[in-house]
Write an enzyme that holds these catalytic residues in place. Sequence first.
Site, PDB file in Angstrom:
ATOM      1  N   ASP A 227       3.490  44.190-124.460  1.00  0.00           N
ATOM      2  CA  ASP A 227       2.804  45.232-123.693  1.00  0.00           C
ATOM      3  C   ASP A 227       1.942  46.102-124.605  1.00  0.00           C
ATOM      4  O   ASP A 227       2.391  46.543-125.674  1.00  0.00           O
ATOM      5  CB  ASP A 227       3.818  46.145-123.004  1.00  0.00           C
ATOM      6  CG  ASP A 227       4.794  45.399-122.111  1.00  0.00           C
ATOM      7  OD1 ASP A 227       5.101  44.231-122.402  1.00  0.00           O
ATOM      8  OD2 ASP A 227       5.258  45.994-121.124  1.00  0.00           O
ATOM      9  N   HIS A 229      -0.243  48.534-122.726  1.00  0.00           N
ATOM     10  CA  HIS A 229      -0.223  49.701-121.835  1.00  0.00           C
ATOM     11  C   HIS A 229      -1.299  50.748-122.161  1.00  0.00           C
ATOM     12  O   HIS A 229      -1.006  51.938-122.315  1.00  0.00           O
ATOM     13  CB  HIS A 229       1.150  50.355-121.854  1.00  0.00           C
ATOM     14  CG  HIS A 229       2.107  49.739-120.874  1.00  0.00           C
ATOM     15  ND1 HIS A 229       1.849  49.660-119.526  1.00  0.00           N
ATOM     16  CD2 HIS A 229       3.317  49.152-121.057  1.00  0.00           C
ATOM     17  CE1 HIS A 229       2.867  49.073-118.913  1.00  0.00           C
ATOM     18  NE2 HIS A 229       3.773  48.733-119.832  1.00  0.00           N
ATOM     19  N   ASP A 256       0.847  43.439-119.055  1.00  0.00           N
ATOM     20  CA  ASP A 256       0.893  44.904-119.097  1.00  0.00           C
ATOM     21  C   ASP A 256      -0.126  45.444-120.097  1.00  0.00           C
ATOM     22  O   ASP A 256       0.189  46.217-121.009  1.00  0.00           O
ATOM     23  CB  ASP A 256       2.303  45.399-119.420  1.00  0.00           C
ATOM     24  CG  ASP A 256       3.209  45.373-118.191  1.00  0.00           C
ATOM     25  OD1 ASP A 256       2.824  44.745-117.181  1.00  0.00           O
ATOM     26  OD2 ASP A 256       4.299  45.963-118.235  1.00  0.00           O
ATOM     27  N   ASP A 259      -2.263  50.646-117.433  1.00  0.00           N
ATOM     28  CA  ASP A 259      -1.334  51.675-116.932  1.00  0.00           C
ATOM     29  C   ASP A 259      -0.665  52.417-118.091  1.00  0.00           C
ATOM     30  O   ASP A 259      -0.615  51.948-119.213  1.00  0.00           O
ATOM     31  CB  ASP A 259      -0.264  51.084-116.015  1.00  0.00           C
ATOM     32  CG  ASP A 259      -0.784  50.775-114.622  1.00  0.00           C
ATOM     33  OD1 ASP A 259      -1.795  51.364-114.218  1.00  0.00           O
ATOM     34  OD2 ASP A 259      -0.173  49.930-113.935  1.00  0.00           O
ATOM     35  N   ARG A 260      -0.154  53.597-117.768  1.00  0.00           N
ATOM     36  CA  ARG A 260       0.523  54.479-118.735  1.00  0.00           C
ATOM     37  C   ARG A 260      -0.479  55.122-119.697  1.00  0.00           C
ATOM     38  O   ARG A 260      -0.829  56.270-119.562  1.00  0.00           O
ATOM     39  CB  ARG A 260       1.600  53.732-119.524  1.00  0.00           C
ATOM     40  CG  ARG A 260       2.652  53.054-118.694  1.00  0.00           C
ATOM     41  CD  ARG A 260       3.589  54.039-118.074  1.00  0.00           C
ATOM     42  NE  ARG A 260       4.743  53.386-117.497  1.00  0.00           N
ATOM     43  CZ  ARG A 260       5.660  54.014-116.780  1.00  0.00           C
ATOM     44  NH1 ARG A 260       5.556  55.315-116.580  1.00  0.00           N
ATOM     45  NH2 ARG A 260       6.673  53.368-116.267  1.00  0.00           N
ATOM     46  N   ASN A 288       3.694  42.632-114.820  1.00  0.00           N
ATOM     47  CA  ASN A 288       3.968  43.281-113.537  1.00  0.00           C
ATOM     48  C   ASN A 288       3.038  44.457-113.272  1.00  0.00           C
ATOM     49  O   ASN A 288       2.868  44.882-112.120  1.00  0.00           O
ATOM     50  CB  ASN A 288       5.431  43.736-113.468  1.00  0.00           C
ATOM     51  CG  ASN A 288       5.765  44.802-114.484  1.00  0.00           C
ATOM     52  OD1 ASN A 288       5.602  44.589-115.690  1.00  0.00           O
ATOM     53  ND2 ASN A 288       6.248  45.945-114.036  1.00  0.00           N
ATOM     54  N   HIS A 289       2.385  44.982-114.329  1.00  0.00           N
ATOM     55  CA  HIS A 289       1.446  46.085-114.116  1.00  0.00           C
ATOM     56  C   HIS A 289       0.028  45.616-113.829  1.00  0.00           C
ATOM     57  O   HIS A 289      -0.849  46.454-113.588  1.00  0.00           O
ATOM     58  CB  HIS A 289       1.456  47.043-115.309  1.00  0.00           C
ATOM     59  CG  HIS A 289       2.543  48.066-115.222  1.00  0.00           C
ATOM     60  ND1 HIS A 289       2.361  49.326-114.697  1.00  0.00           N
ATOM     61  CD2 HIS A 289       3.854  47.994-115.559  1.00  0.00           C
ATOM     62  CE1 HIS A 289       3.499  49.995-114.736  1.00  0.00           C
ATOM     63  NE2 HIS A 289       4.422  49.206-115.263  1.00  0.00           N
ATOM     64  N   HIS A 344       5.998  37.156-118.997  1.00  0.00           N
ATOM     65  CA  HIS A 344       6.083  38.604-119.171  1.00  0.00           C
ATOM     66  C   HIS A 344       7.491  39.154-118.987  1.00  0.00           C
ATOM     67  O   HIS A 344       7.979  39.926-119.815  1.00  0.00           O
ATOM     68  CB  HIS A 344       5.150  39.327-118.200  1.00  0.00           C
ATOM     69  CG  HIS A 344       5.228  40.811-118.328  1.00  0.00           C
ATOM     70  ND1 HIS A 344       4.708  41.492-119.411  1.00  0.00           N
ATOM     71  CD2 HIS A 344       5.813  41.762-117.550  1.00  0.00           C
ATOM     72  CE1 HIS A 344       4.942  42.786-119.286  1.00  0.00           C
ATOM     73  NE2 HIS A 344       5.621  42.976-118.168  1.00  0.00           N
ATOM     74  N   ARG A 391      15.671  47.703-112.244  1.00  0.00           N
ATOM     75  CA  ARG A 391      14.349  48.083-111.730  1.00  0.00           C
ATOM     76  C   ARG A 391      14.257  47.992-110.214  1.00  0.00           C
ATOM     77  O   ARG A 391      13.289  48.474-109.627  1.00  0.00           O
ATOM     78  CB  ARG A 391      13.274  47.199-112.358  1.00  0.00           C
ATOM     79  CG  ARG A 391      13.246  47.227-113.875  1.00  0.00           C
ATOM     80  CD  ARG A 391      12.241  46.232-114.416  1.00  0.00           C
ATOM     81  NE  ARG A 391      12.352  46.059-115.860  1.00  0.00           N
ATOM     82  CZ  ARG A 391      11.662  46.741-116.759  1.00  0.00           C
ATOM     83  NH1 ARG A 391      10.808  47.661-116.366  1.00  0.00           N
ATOM     84  NH2 ARG A 391      11.814  46.516-118.049  1.00  0.00           N
ATOM     85  N   HIS A 418       7.838  43.325-121.531  1.00  0.00           N
ATOM     86  CA  HIS A 418       8.348  44.053-120.360  1.00  0.00           C
ATOM     87  C   HIS A 418       9.285  45.211-120.672  1.00  0.00           C
ATOM     88  O   HIS A 418       9.513  46.053-119.813  1.00  0.00           O
ATOM     89  CB  HIS A 418       9.046  43.053-119.443  1.00  0.00           C
ATOM     90  CG  HIS A 418       9.336  43.516-118.058  1.00  0.00           C
ATOM     91  ND1 HIS A 418       8.445  44.258-117.304  1.00  0.00           N
ATOM     92  CD2 HIS A 418      10.427  43.324-117.248  1.00  0.00           C
ATOM     93  CE1 HIS A 418       8.965  44.496-116.114  1.00  0.00           C
ATOM     94  NE2 HIS A 418      10.170  43.946-116.060  1.00  0.00           N
TER      95      HIS A 418
END
Length: 490
Positions: A227, A229, A256, A259-260, A288-289, A344, A391, A418
């Site tokens: 990730d 991010h 990923d 995001d963030r 997943n993002h 991922h 989650r 992840h």
Amino acid sequence: MKDTLWKENHFQDNIPDADSIQVDDIQTRAEKLRQQANAAVGAKKYAQACELYTQAIELSPCAILYANRALARTKMEEYGYAYMDACKSIELDCHYPKGYYRRAVANFALGKYKAALEDFKKECERRIREQAFAKAIDSDAVKPVSLFETIDYESIIVEDSYQGPTWEQEDISESFCYELIEYLRNQGKLHKKYLIKLLVYAKRYLDQLDNIVSYQVKESGITVCGDTHGQYYDLLNIFQLNGYPSRDNPYLFNGDFVDRGSFSVEVIITLLTFVCYDPLCMLLNRGNHESKNMNKIYGFEGEVKTKYNETIYSLFAELFESLPLGHLLIGNEKGNRKQVLVIHGGLFSRDGVLLEDLQHLDRHREPDQGLMAELLWSDPQKEMGWGVSKRGIGVSFGPDVTCRFLDANQIALLVRSHEMKEQGYEVEADNRLITVFSAPNYCDQMGNLGAYIRFSSTLEPQFYTFAQVPHPNVPPMAYASNGLGSMGLV
């Protein structure tokens, strides 16, 4: 005389006995633990807060404690556990409003908007009124005509004031890649004409790929990153440490990308630019993002709309559905066909899943159910067998599950991302599973190292770790939805 007798009896009835003193002592200790846990949440020490709330619950369970632990677990992104705590809070006190609120937040974070609507009606109704959000939660909606079929980037005029790199030829040049990196590093913005052209070219290529792409590793090896991010300056640091992408120095980024972090646009533009320059130097997996539900909550949608517009975000969202779900790395060693699978999230809620099954999935959709959701959302656990996902999506799977899946598919090693890891990576399941995470000091607050893996042509891994580098003064989550804002602790 009568009044005196009543007072004496009343006084005797109210003398606390040993049992009541003990109950008071237990409640006092539980209250102290609750206050300590609240303070830990305020200091962003969420794991410590969960432990303290658990101790308090063991002494004196109540709706408030479960609701507060749900908040701490939400902060740790353990939305499945947060949901269960919120449900327990409601079970103990069906009139306690924060139990419903915590459950709504957990469902909202998982993209279960219709479920969240029951508990969190006001916030969700505001979002449902937004057309894009309504489409995102309506699984029965007719899929619209692809924007890529109608977009005309050639007619877009590049203003004389634009000072960034230009792309007028058919192919992307090497010089364009490096000019773009420096331009974005200095907080320049690629012109929308070139960005749309980039998205068109990238999607055209990605649509040709299998769900699980087989890749023969060359003599020079390959670097696998986890990730990122939206931490663009840490991405550039990886290139500084390990060399820029090229056919002799290929990279696989394991989802990923966005995001963030608040430089997600810069991250994904850079990665896609290298894909279009030379697909053999840059491989991408979906995380997943890379989904509309996550982008709406965690910042990428807001960032794209701020830096560009809604149309360009819609192009990104559609392109994300074209990303492959994994890569099967094949070693280059005579007489030994070693294979490493890079995905991922993780594995599945049942044995018997084969790579062939994954090849038959329809990946052009939101990853909200079935094998695709499990592949992008699941996490390993230390215990054998399967467990409930922290989650709320996917599953927790044990080392035995990992080994059975790998053996059934003749794979030596599973690499996934992840999850943030303190050292940037973790090896488990008898050295057959590796987690790699490449966003150091995640969200500017976790203090972790980032890592990447260098695989040789024989697929032997070497691990490299690195710390965060400075970035412009834009905090993480600057473009994120406020839907995850929380009510105060009790």
